[in-house]
Structures are given as C-alpha cells and as structure tokens.
Write an enzyme that holds these catalytic residues in place. Structure first.
Site, short mmCIF file in Angstrom:
data_model
loop_
_atom_site.label_atom_id
_atom_site.label_comp_id
_atom_site.label_asym_id
_atom_site.label_seq_id
_atom_site.Cartn_x
_atom_site.Cartn_y
_atom_site.Cartn_z
N ASN A 179 0.82 -1.21 0.00
CA ASN A 179 0.00 0.00 0.00
C ASN A 179 0.86 1.26 0.00
O ASN A 179 1.80 1.38 0.79
CB ASN A 179 -0.90 -0.01 1.24
CG ASN A 179 -1.95 1.06 1.19
OD1 ASN A 179 -2.46 1.39 0.13
ND2 ASN A 179 -2.28 1.62 2.34
N GLU A 180 0.55 2.20 -0.90
CA GLU A 180 1.26 3.47 -0.99
C GLU A 180 2.78 3.26 -1.04
O GLU A 180 3.55 3.86 -0.29
CB GLU A 180 0.89 4.39 0.19
CG GLU A 180 -0.57 4.74 0.24
CD GLU A 180 -0.90 5.73 1.36
OE1 GLU A 180 0.04 6.11 2.10
OE2 GLU A 180 -2.07 6.12 1.49
N GLU A 227 -8.37 4.97 -2.50
CA GLU A 227 -8.68 5.89 -1.40
C GLU A 227 -8.89 7.29 -1.96
O GLU A 227 -8.09 7.77 -2.76
CB GLU A 227 -7.55 5.96 -0.37
CG GLU A 227 -7.44 4.79 0.57
CD GLU A 227 -6.40 5.06 1.65
OE1 GLU A 227 -6.26 6.24 2.07
OE2 GLU A 227 -5.72 4.11 2.05
N TRP A 270 -12.56 6.71 1.22
CA TRP A 270 -11.94 6.52 2.53
C TRP A 270 -12.65 7.43 3.51
O TRP A 270 -12.60 8.63 3.39
CB TRP A 270 -10.44 6.85 2.48
CG TRP A 270 -9.77 6.46 3.76
CD1 TRP A 270 -9.46 7.27 4.81
CD2 TRP A 270 -9.36 5.14 4.14
NE1 TRP A 270 -8.88 6.54 5.82
CE2 TRP A 270 -8.81 5.23 5.43
CE3 TRP A 270 -9.42 3.89 3.50
CZ2 TRP A 270 -8.31 4.12 6.10
CZ3 TRP A 270 -8.92 2.81 4.17
CH2 TRP A 270 -8.37 2.92 5.46
#
Length: 364
Positions: free
Chosen positions: A49-50, A253, A298
C-alpha cells in the site's frame, strides 16, 4: 465503473535493509499463505500500500517506521536507502504477482496490483523551469514505481540524476517487474504547486534534492485538512492514460477529513459536496478515455489514521470511541452515498443535498 469489491493489502509493515533475496523470499512466502487461505473469497489483491510514499516517509524523512533518515534519525542514509528499498518493494511485488499467476490465477481468477500515492502536480508559475520541475515531480513520485511496472525501468531523469545510487534492474528483473501489476491502485488526496530548485547546493543528496523541487501542497498534514481540488484527480488519471498506455486504474482511497462534535460529524455536508465533485472528476476522466474501473471512499467508518490517530474523521459512519461498544452511526454522507449507488439522482446538486439534510434532521 463504481465497484464495491473486496481488496486485501499484503502490506509490508517494514521493509528491512537486509539482502533483497531474503526480503523477496519472505514476502513471497507470506503472499503464498494469503493467496492459499483467502483466494477463494478475494478477487483484487494489492501487494504493498502506498509503496512510493511509504518509502519516502520511512527511509528519506524518517517520520514513519522504521524511522531511518540522514537527518534527525538514529540511523539511515537518505541518499541511498529510499532507492534501495523502493527497488526491493518492486521486486517483492513482482515476485508475489508471478506466484499468483503461476499457481492461483487460473483457479481463483483474481488480479494483483501495486498501490501508489498520486499527487496532482502543477507548476507554481508559467516559467519553463517550474514546468520542467512539475514533470520531474511526476517522474520521481509516480514514475519511480509506475514506469518499471509498465516499461521495465526507471524514468530517464531518475537514472540520470541519481546515478549509481539508483539500483539497476537486471534483464531478468526488468522482465519480472514489467507487466506485473494487473491494474494500478491509486490513492489521492491532494494537489501541490511545484517550484524548481535546481541547481541545488552540492554535497547533500536525498529524494527531494535529487528531484530538485519544493512543494506547496494543499493539505495540512497535522489536521488532514485538504483543499477541494477535483481537477487534480482528473489530471492524475489523464496523465496515467497518456503516459503509461492507459492501464486499468482503481482509486483505492479518496475522501475528506472533518473534525467537530457529534452533531457536526453527523451532518457532514462538506464531505458530500467533496465526494460529489470528485466522483464527477472521475466520470470526466472516464468520458475522456481513462480506463478507470472503480472508486473507493476513505473510509467506511471512522478509523485510526497513520499520522493523525483518531483525530481526523474520514468515515461515512461515526464511531463513538468513548463507548465501550464503539457504537456506529450513519452520517449524512452515508445516506447520500447509498442513494447515489442506487441511482437516485434527486440528491445530486446543492438542492438535493439541502433536501437530504432536511430529511435527515427531521428523522433525527
């Protein structure tokens, strides 16, 4: 286009600086367990993630675990470690993706991808230097991970600027990484104006000095309050379409933080207005040819945020953290989003939002 799907993050809480082969074997083994145990229920997997912002925050800035940097950190080297870790992240993702395709995809029919934090960059002025700086920002922040996934190597400007501090892909590694992401997971919250700072002072190198820019972003990191800039998200999707062959994109998100008492949290009209224009921006991008497949808000309910703890509230459902039962209550935005997903267009626009707020107040 708007899908409600199950996505699981095979999240690395910490990418150590040990040998890349060790990292790859550990992560691939972990992914194998997840694919085997949950694959019959999961169709969309995001390995890391990210990946880009995680690496910068952890190994250039030292503000997230393991907190390594050349500045006020106990240890670390901001001139080399972000690039080494980013390299290992890409290889770990690609290894997990290859495993899924070889062992599970025919049986489970899912997709595997990498998640990237995408900022909407714009030059601070109309000068040629700032325009070039904005493009460098896109290459360093997004192209750093995305270009290897699509084309098999790092952006030219990174290879030229970072030089020997940037790891090189072997021919085998390049083929492993290239095409390893079935879609691109995008996380987007903010826009930033870019000012050129090249030539920079010699003798010190980190991610920012290599990039040669300063950013004036639209978010307050402490409060998680961001300006409403839907054009930035639309621009990110357009840029990915034009620069990277229009791969499938899922926005994993996007949302708005709000603070205030329970009453203000419940009647979160600014969040509805935010979602209204950002979803509109996604539709505009799709109409212009972007292969954007899905959009996730999100978040479903108020949760712990990495930098802000329980202060920032992003949820469509309010969570009473003072209650031992953690009572959850739908906010106005939950009613709006539910109606939107059901195709109720009467609640779109300012008049529809006002009517929803009136109905919500009466029912409360």
């Amino acid at each position: 286009m708007l899908h409600c799907t199950t996505t699981i993050y095979l999240k690395l809480s910490r990418m150590t600086m040990e040998a890349g082969s060790t990292v790859l074997s550990y992560f691939t083994a972990y992914a194998d367990v997840c694919f085997r145990e949950f694959g019959s229920h999961v169709k969309f997997w995001t390995t890391i993630n990210e990946a880009n912002i995680f690496t910068i925050g952890s190994y250039n800035d030292g503000i997230t675990g393991p907190g390594r940097c050349s500045g006020n950190c106990m240890s670390g080297n901001s001139s080399t470690e972000p690039y080494i870790v980013g390299h290992n992240l890409l290889l770990a993702h690609a290894s997990a993706s290859r495993l899924y395709r070889q062992k599970y995809k025919n049986m489970q029919g899912g997709s595997v991808a990498l998640s990237l934090y995408a900022i909407g960059f714009s030059p601070a002025t109309s000068s040629k230097d700032d325009e070039m700086a904005a493009q460098r920002a896109r290459d360093f922040y997004l192209g750093w991970m995305l270009e290897p996934l699509v084309y098999g190597d790092y952006p030219y400007v990174m290879r030229k600027t970072v030089g020997s501090r940037l790891p090189k892909f072997s021919e085998e590694e390049s083929e492993l990484v290239k095409g390893s992401s079935d879609f691109i997971g995008i996380i987007h919250y903010l826009a930033a104006n870019v000012t050129n700072t090249k030539p920079y002072f010699p003798g010190y190198s980190d991610f920012y000095s290599d990039c040669g820019i300063t950013l004036s972003n639209t978010c307050n990191i402490t409060t998680s309050q961001c300006a409403v800039t839907p054009w930035a998200l639309e621009g990110v999707l357009e840029y990915i379409k034009q620069s990277y062959g229009n791969p499938p994109v899922y926005i994993l998100e996007n949302g708005k933080s709000m603070k205030g008492d329970f009453q203000m949290q419940q009647k979160d009209t600014p969040r509805i207005e935010y979602l209204h224009v950002y979803i509109g921006a996604v539709f505009n991008a799709v109409r212009n040819g972007s292969d954007t497949k899905g959009y996730f808000i999100w978040s479903f309910m108020d949760v712990y945020e990495l930098l802000g703890g329980y202060g920032p509230k992003y949820g469509l459902y309010y969570v009473n953290f003072s209650d031992t039962h953690l009572t959850r209550s739908p906010k106005l935005s939950a009613h709006w989003y539910s109606a939107f997903l059901k195709g109720d267009t009467t609640l779109l626009g300012s008049q529809g939002i006002a009517q929803l707020q009136s109905n919500f107040s009466s029912s409360s």
